[in-house]
Design a protein around this motif. Structure first.
Motif, short mmCIF file in Angstrom:
data_model
loop_
_atom_site.label_atom_id
_atom_site.label_comp_id
_atom_site.label_asym_id
_atom_site.label_seq_id
_atom_site.Cartn_x
_atom_site.Cartn_y
_atom_site.Cartn_z
N LYS A 129 13.50 5.60 -2.42
CA LYS A 129 13.71 4.52 -1.47
C LYS A 129 13.79 3.15 -2.15
O LYS A 129 14.49 2.26 -1.66
CB LYS A 129 12.60 4.51 -0.43
CG LYS A 129 11.21 4.16 -0.98
CD LYS A 129 10.18 4.06 0.13
CE LYS A 129 8.83 3.63 -0.44
NZ LYS A 129 7.83 3.45 0.63
N LYS A 130 13.10 2.97 -3.28
CA LYS A 130 13.08 1.65 -3.89
C LYS A 130 14.43 1.27 -4.49
O LYS A 130 14.68 0.10 -4.76
CB LYS A 130 11.95 1.56 -4.92
CG LYS A 130 10.59 1.60 -4.24
CD LYS A 130 9.46 1.37 -5.20
CE LYS A 130 8.13 1.56 -4.48
NZ LYS A 130 7.83 0.47 -3.55
N HIS A 170 8.08 5.81 -7.92
CA HIS A 170 8.38 4.52 -7.31
C HIS A 170 8.69 3.44 -8.35
O HIS A 170 9.79 2.88 -8.35
CB HIS A 170 7.25 4.08 -6.39
CG HIS A 170 7.21 4.82 -5.09
ND1 HIS A 170 8.34 5.11 -4.36
CD2 HIS A 170 6.17 5.31 -4.37
CE1 HIS A 170 8.00 5.75 -3.25
NE2 HIS A 170 6.69 5.90 -3.24
N GLY A 220 10.41 -2.46 9.04
CA GLY A 220 9.95 -1.78 7.83
C GLY A 220 10.93 -0.75 7.32
O GLY A 220 11.08 -0.58 6.11
N ASN A 270 9.20 7.27 9.33
CA ASN A 270 10.11 6.62 8.40
C ASN A 270 11.49 7.25 8.26
O ASN A 270 12.39 6.60 7.73
CB ASN A 270 9.46 6.57 7.00
CG ASN A 270 8.16 5.81 7.00
OD1 ASN A 270 8.08 4.75 7.59
ND2 ASN A 270 7.14 6.36 6.36
N PHE A 276 15.75 -0.77 -1.56
CA PHE A 276 15.07 -1.97 -1.06
C PHE A 276 16.04 -3.14 -1.12
O PHE A 276 16.66 -3.38 -2.15
CB PHE A 276 13.86 -2.30 -1.94
CG PHE A 276 12.60 -1.58 -1.57
CD1 PHE A 276 12.62 -0.34 -0.97
CD2 PHE A 276 11.37 -2.14 -1.86
CE1 PHE A 276 11.46 0.33 -0.65
CE2 PHE A 276 10.19 -1.49 -1.54
CZ PHE A 276 10.23 -0.26 -0.94
N LEU A 281 11.86 -1.30 3.56
CA LEU A 281 11.38 -0.25 2.66
C LEU A 281 12.46 0.75 2.26
O LEU A 281 12.16 1.78 1.67
CB LEU A 281 10.21 0.49 3.31
CG LEU A 281 8.98 -0.36 3.62
CD1 LEU A 281 7.90 0.47 4.29
CD2 LEU A 281 8.44 -1.00 2.36
N ASN A 331 7.91 -6.83 -3.23
CA ASN A 331 9.08 -6.13 -2.68
C ASN A 331 9.85 -6.91 -1.62
O ASN A 331 10.87 -6.43 -1.13
CB ASN A 331 8.68 -4.78 -2.09
CG ASN A 331 8.17 -3.81 -3.13
OD1 ASN A 331 8.80 -3.64 -4.17
ND2 ASN A 331 7.03 -3.20 -2.88
#
Length: 365
Positions: free
Chosen positions: A138-139, A192, A306, A27, A142, A310, A260
């Motif tokens: 990371k959110k 998160h 992704g 990632n 998004f 993500l 998401n």
């Protein structure tokens, strides 16, 4: 949004990376083709893994001691993806401090620390060195959340009145909450949903937590803006269920983020003609129609990957641009981290009480 490939940037960040485990490979390193990065070195306690990872992603050197790497390579910036120490604490605070004192800006994965005191330590060193720390929330990157934030900050939407979120996690019983070995999963995951709430609704002023015997919780939230909200940490949902759902409501409509990836905006347009009891249709005019976005998975577009869905590629690209501009980040900051750890510490207290959250930014003096 047009994305440049690595070779198209006129200047790239001299970057070193600490940690070559599976998460970093899947990632973080995989974002490098889309970011202004010159990977000068990698470091891992396992030399063979460091060498193989460096070979895969074009690093010019591999190390097992990050102090040696910082001294020899003198990178502009460092990304850090490590695990927990033997006491159950994230390793990031001391590593980030060492990197800043060596003259590098730092991006650290979440959770950034085990306590708000450790975040304050990083803030003090950042102030003293002039180097910043970006945190891997990371959110906040998004695409669905970024678009939702753009919608709810429009003047026509108005101020947020309520926000609700659902996330699959369990809160351990009170007798376990001072044991980091038993709380590591909660610490690892609670950032998160709270990073989404923080990103969309701003600082939380207080929370009230009710826990079920199975570990599921519902948290009532008062935000500093005046908005109210709730976070449902569900325990026991089906393994085939979607994982998350967020809804933001204001005077100008509501926005729903499902799983998401699916984003729907229901605007407060004209009602169907006829009035209550007399309207013969349910759809009204086109100006009342909901707007819906979701990715397609047929084309070889970056937005289907992704690492973009993500948030990994957007956050690494953002961090690198902050380094190139020598400008501290405004998203995924140590201030965000400080509030996150204050929230975590509030969850460690007994349930069923009204807990105020310190909304003051970190004092570094």
């Amino acid at each position: 949004m047009k994305v440049l490939y690595n070779h198209e940037y006129p200047r790239r960040v001299r970057l070193a990376a600490i940690g070559c485990g599976g998460h970093a490979i899947r990632n973080v390193f995989s974002t490098h083709p889309y970011a202004p990065i010159d990977l000068v070195a990698v470091c891992d306690l396992d030399r063979e893994r460091a060498e193989h990872t460096g070979c895969m992603f074009g690093a010019k050197a591999a190390y097992t001691d990050y102090h040696e790497m910082l001294e020899r390579e003198k990178p502009e910036a460092v990304t850090v993806v490590t695990n927990y120490d033997e006491d159950g604490r994230p390793r990031y605070p001391q590593i980030a401090i060492d990197c800043m004192q060596a003259g590098a800006h730092v991006w650290i994965e979440k959770p950034p620390a085990a306590s708000s005191a450790e975040v304050l330590d990083m803030m003090r060193v950042s102030e003293a060195t002039g180097k910043f720390v970006a945190v891997g929330f990371k959110k906040m990157f998004f695409p669905a959340n970024v678009k939702a934030r753009e919608i709810i900050t429009r003047p026509a939407f108005g101020s947020i009145s309520t926000i609700t979120a659902r996330y699959p996690e369990a809160l351990p019983p009170l007798e376990d909450r001072q044991d980091l070995h038993k709380m590591w999963r909660f610490l690892d995951h609670i950032v998160h949903p709270w990073s989404v709430l923080q990103y969309l609704a701003g600082p939380a002023e207080s929370i009230f937590v009710q826990r079920s015997p199975t570990g599921g919780t519902v948290t009532a939230i008062q935000f500093a803006s005046g908005a109210v909200g709730s976070l449902h940490l569900d325990r026991g949902q089906g393994s085939s269920s979607f994982l998350e759902r967020t809804e933001i409501v204001g005077p100008g409509g509501n926005v729903v983020i499902h799983n998401n990836t699916k984003l729907t905006f229901y605007s407060d347009g004209p009602k169907p003609a006829g009035g209550y009891g007399r309207s013969g249709d349910y759809y009204g005019g086109d100006e009342r129609a909901a707007l819906h976005w979701e990715p397609e998975f047929s084309l070889g577009q970056l937005y289907n990957k992704g690492i973009f869905l993500l948030g990994y590629a957007p956050e690494i690209r953002y961090f690198c641009q902050c380094v190139l501009d020598d400008t501290p980040p405004e998203v995924g900051t140590l201030d965000n981290a400080l509030e996150m750890l204050r929230i975590y510490e509030a969850y460690c207290q007994p349930d069923g009480q009204h807990i105020r959250i310190d909304t003051e930014p970190g004092k570094v003096s």
